[in-house]
Design an enzyme around this catalytic site. Structure first.
Site, PDB file in Angstrom:
ATOM      1  N   HIS A 128       0.840  -1.197   0.000  1.00  0.00           N
ATOM      2  CA  HIS A 128       0.000   0.000   0.000  1.00  0.00           C
ATOM      3  C   HIS A 128       0.878   1.250   0.000  1.00  0.00           C
ATOM      4  O   HIS A 128       2.054   1.213   0.372  1.00  0.00           O
ATOM      5  CB  HIS A 128      -0.918   0.001   1.211  1.00  0.00           C
ATOM      6  CG  HIS A 128      -2.012  -1.024   1.124  1.00  0.00           C
ATOM      7  ND1 HIS A 128      -2.995  -1.124   2.066  1.00  0.00           N
ATOM      8  CD2 HIS A 128      -2.289  -1.980   0.194  1.00  0.00           C
ATOM      9  CE1 HIS A 128      -3.833  -2.087   1.729  1.00  0.00           C
ATOM     10  NE2 HIS A 128      -3.408  -2.633   0.601  1.00  0.00           N
ATOM     11  N   GLU A 135       0.934   3.737   1.952  1.00  0.00           N
ATOM     12  CA  GLU A 135       1.469   4.084   3.277  1.00  0.00           C
ATOM     13  C   GLU A 135       2.776   3.361   3.541  1.00  0.00           C
ATOM     14  O   GLU A 135       3.741   3.959   4.038  1.00  0.00           O
ATOM     15  CB  GLU A 135       0.458   3.711   4.379  1.00  0.00           C
ATOM     16  CG  GLU A 135      -0.840   4.470   4.324  1.00  0.00           C
ATOM     17  CD  GLU A 135      -1.912   3.783   3.496  1.00  0.00           C
ATOM     18  OE1 GLU A 135      -3.093   4.047   3.755  1.00  0.00           O
ATOM     19  OE2 GLU A 135      -1.585   2.987   2.595  1.00  0.00           O
ATOM     20  N   CYS A 145      -5.726   1.137   6.125  1.00  0.00           N
ATOM     21  CA  CYS A 145      -6.270  -0.164   6.504  1.00  0.00           C
ATOM     22  C   CYS A 145      -5.642  -0.575   7.845  1.00  0.00           C
ATOM     23  O   CYS A 145      -4.676   0.046   8.307  1.00  0.00           O
ATOM     24  CB  CYS A 145      -5.971  -1.191   5.414  1.00  0.00           C
ATOM     25  SG  CYS A 145      -4.250  -1.710   5.318  1.00  0.00           S
ATOM     26  N   CYS A 205      -1.756  -1.182   7.629  1.00  0.00           N
ATOM     27  CA  CYS A 205      -1.019   0.073   7.457  1.00  0.00           C
ATOM     28  C   CYS A 205      -1.084   0.906   8.732  1.00  0.00           C
ATOM     29  O   CYS A 205      -0.102   1.556   9.112  1.00  0.00           O
ATOM     30  CB  CYS A 205      -1.558   0.862   6.271  1.00  0.00           C
ATOM     31  SG  CYS A 205      -1.122   0.127   4.676  1.00  0.00           S
TER      32      CYS A 205
END
Length: 94
Positions: A21, A23, A47, A50
Site C-alpha cells: 500500500h 502508506e 487499513c 497500514c
C-alpha cells in the site's frame, strides 16, 4: 511488481494485496528520524495493517480524504496519533 491498476486487484478481507500500500511505500522512503513526529497524507483511511505500521513508525499525524468502515480501528488505540479526516470537496460542474 505489476500494479493493480494494470493487472487488477487481488482482494483479501476487503483490501488489495497485489502490491504494498502507499502508506508502506511512503514509510519505506523515509528514515526513522524523518518518520518520527511526521504527518502522513493518504487518499483513503489507512487499513488495519497500514495503521499498525504507522503507529510503530512513530508518525504523529494521519490525514486522509476518503473514509470507509473498518472492522477494527487500530489508530483509535493510539491516542498519541492525531487522525484527521479531511474530505475532498466535490468538483463543481460548469
Amino acid at each position: 511488481m505489476p500494479h493493480c491498476i494494470d493487472e487488477g486487484c487481488i482482494m483479501v478481507n476487503g483490501h488489495c494485496v497485489r502490491t504494498i500500500h502507499a502508506e508502506v511505500n511512503a514509510l519505506l522512503e523515509c528514515s526513522p528520524e524523518e518518520r518520527k513526529e511526521a504527518t502522513i497524507y493518504v487518499t483513503d483511511r489507512p487499513c488495519p495493517e497500514c495503521s499498525k505500521l504507522i503507529i510503530s513508525s512513530k508518525v504523529k499525524r494521519v490525514v486522509f480524504a476518503r473514509d470507509y468502515p473498518l472492522e477494527y480501528d487500530w489508530l483509535a488505540e493510539a491516542p498519541w496519533v492525531e487522525v484527521i479526516h479531511l474530505p475532498r470537496k466535490e468538483k463543481l460542474s460548469s
